[in-house]
Design a protein around this motif. Structure first.
Motif, mmCIF file in Angstrom:
data_model
loop_
_atom_site.group_PDB
_atom_site.id
_atom_site.type_symbol
_atom_site.label_atom_id
_atom_site.label_comp_id
_atom_site.label_asym_id
_atom_site.label_seq_id
_atom_site.Cartn_x
_atom_site.Cartn_y
_atom_site.Cartn_z
ATOM 1 N N ASP A 137 0.816 -1.221 0.000
ATOM 2 C CA ASP A 137 0.000 0.000 0.000
ATOM 3 C C ASP A 137 0.853 1.276 0.000
ATOM 4 O O ASP A 137 0.733 2.101 0.902
ATOM 5 N N HIS B 218 -3.696 -9.092 -2.239
ATOM 6 C CA HIS B 218 -3.826 -7.753 -1.667
ATOM 7 C C HIS B 218 -4.928 -7.663 -0.614
ATOM 8 O O HIS B 218 -4.736 -7.095 0.468
ATOM 9 N N ASN C 152 -6.454 -3.018 -5.464
ATOM 10 C CA ASN C 152 -7.621 -2.460 -6.150
ATOM 11 C C ASN C 152 -7.347 -1.113 -6.815
ATOM 12 O O ASN C 152 -7.834 -0.827 -7.912
ATOM 13 N N HIS C 153 -6.535 -0.268 -6.191
ATOM 14 C CA HIS C 153 -6.259 1.044 -6.789
ATOM 15 C C HIS C 153 -5.516 0.937 -8.119
ATOM 16 O O HIS C 153 -5.637 1.825 -8.968
ATOM 17 N N ASP D 176 -1.597 -1.941 -4.304
ATOM 18 C CA ASP D 176 -1.896 -0.519 -4.156
ATOM 19 C C ASP D 176 -0.610 0.295 -4.283
ATOM 20 O O ASP D 176 -0.190 1.012 -3.366
ATOM 21 N N HIS E 4 -4.030 -3.744 2.061
ATOM 22 C CA HIS E 4 -5.334 -3.174 1.736
ATOM 23 C C HIS E 4 -5.989 -2.387 2.850
ATOM 24 O O HIS E 4 -6.605 -1.358 2.612
HETATM 25 FE FE LIG Z 1 -6.447 -1.676 -1.456
#
Ligand SMILES: [Fe+2]
Ligand SMILES: [Fe+2]
Length: 298
Positions: free
Chosen positions: A82, A216, A145-146, A114, A236
């Motif tokens: 992250d 993640h 996800n980003h 991320d 995450h």
């Molecule tokens: Fe995330």
């Protein structure tokens, strides 16, 4: 077997999880907040408070493996997560982290997603720092996800591959060490990827391998553990980022730093970067070191 507290019903390949609701609204508010804080020196403040020497945590986790081959005894994996390169983290801001990792001489470095906050090119700003992460087995990563914003994750993977950092996209890399084998499995993000295929990713894994899965989002951990592996490394949650009543509910739910899911250990990193606000309250930025140790039986 324990389960991850915020695990919802698995769908799709058995490990996918539904994306959080109101995603576009959240992203819009996050963008506005970030740009407001940038004008107030948010990046400088965040990095001074959380990424300067002595301001981040180095967390050490031992995972016991019955009958571990001597070739894998003591093997250490450094985990970064992250980063969220962007408004609050950029070129040079990971220098102290990279130097700290180098002092520990890990056998491998992994980055559990991320990389960016909003745009794929943000990932390039930290690439010089990350390319300095040297280890005998190399540096591997998975997307969070980003990283799928604009569906440019392939460009991130290409740019990183040129600097020696390989993304595992439903893939596995096996390392023969002595008479033992470490199988490193990397999954696409459970919320945002077009395809998450645990079966394909684990295809090369052989019986007797020590299997480490990079995933993640920890919400899929129960399903992954059910397939059998030694450890799962996730991120995450940012450890909730702002650990205060009510506010801690704004981000992804945090299942805890370490959970035992039967014979599988889930380790959740609190990450290094932030989104929306350049704040961590009660939650340090961190690097995690996972070390394998043999044991006779659990
Ligand atoms: Fe995330
Ligand atoms: Fe994140």
């Amino acid at each position: 077997m324990a389960s991850v507290p915020d695990h919802s019903e698995p769908v799709g390949q058995g490990v996918r999880v539904p994306a959080r609701r109101h995603g576009r609204v959240r992203r819009g508010l996050s963008w506005v907040a970030e740009h407001s804080f940038v004008a107030m020196g948010g990046r400088w403040l965040y990095c001074k408070q959380h990424l300067a020497p002595g301001r981040f945590v180095e967390r050490f986790e031992t995972v016991r493996v019955p009958g571990l081959d001597p070739g894998l005894e003591g093997l250490t994996i450094a985990q970064l997560s992250d980063l969220h390169a962007g408004a609050f983290l950029g070129a040079g801001d990971l220098s102290a982290v990279v130097e700290a990792v180098a002092r520990r001489c890990p056998d491998m470095v992994v980055i559990t997603g991320d990389m960016i906050a909003h745009q794929w090119k943000e990932s390039l700003t930290v690439l010089d720092d990350l390319a300095r992460l040297e280890s005998p087995l190399g540096t591997f990563a998975v997307f969070g996800n980003h990283d799928y914003r604009g569906r440019n994750e392939g460009r991130i993977a290409e740019a990183y591959a040129e600097r020696g950092i390989r993304f595992l996209r439903n893939e596995c890399e096996r390392f023969e060490l002595g008479d033992g084998v470490l199988a490193l499995v990397g999954l696409e993000d459970l919320e945002e990827a077009k395809e998450v295929d645990l079966g394909r990713a684990r295809g090369p894994v052989q019986p007797g391998d020590v299997e480490i899965v990079l995933c993640h989002n920890p919400r899929g951990a129960s399903a992954i553990a059910g397939a059998g592996c030694t450890a799962i490394l996730s991120g995450h949650t940012h450890g909730t980022q702002v650990d205060l009543p009510l506010l801690r509910r704004l981000g992804p739910q945090h299942p805890g730093l370490r959970l035992d899911l039967g014979p599988t250990t889930l380790i959740v990193s609190r990450g290094l970067g932030v989104v929306a606000v350049p704040l961590r309250v009660g939650v340090p930025a961190e690097v995690v070191y996972l070390q394998l140790k043999g044991c006779s039986a659990l």
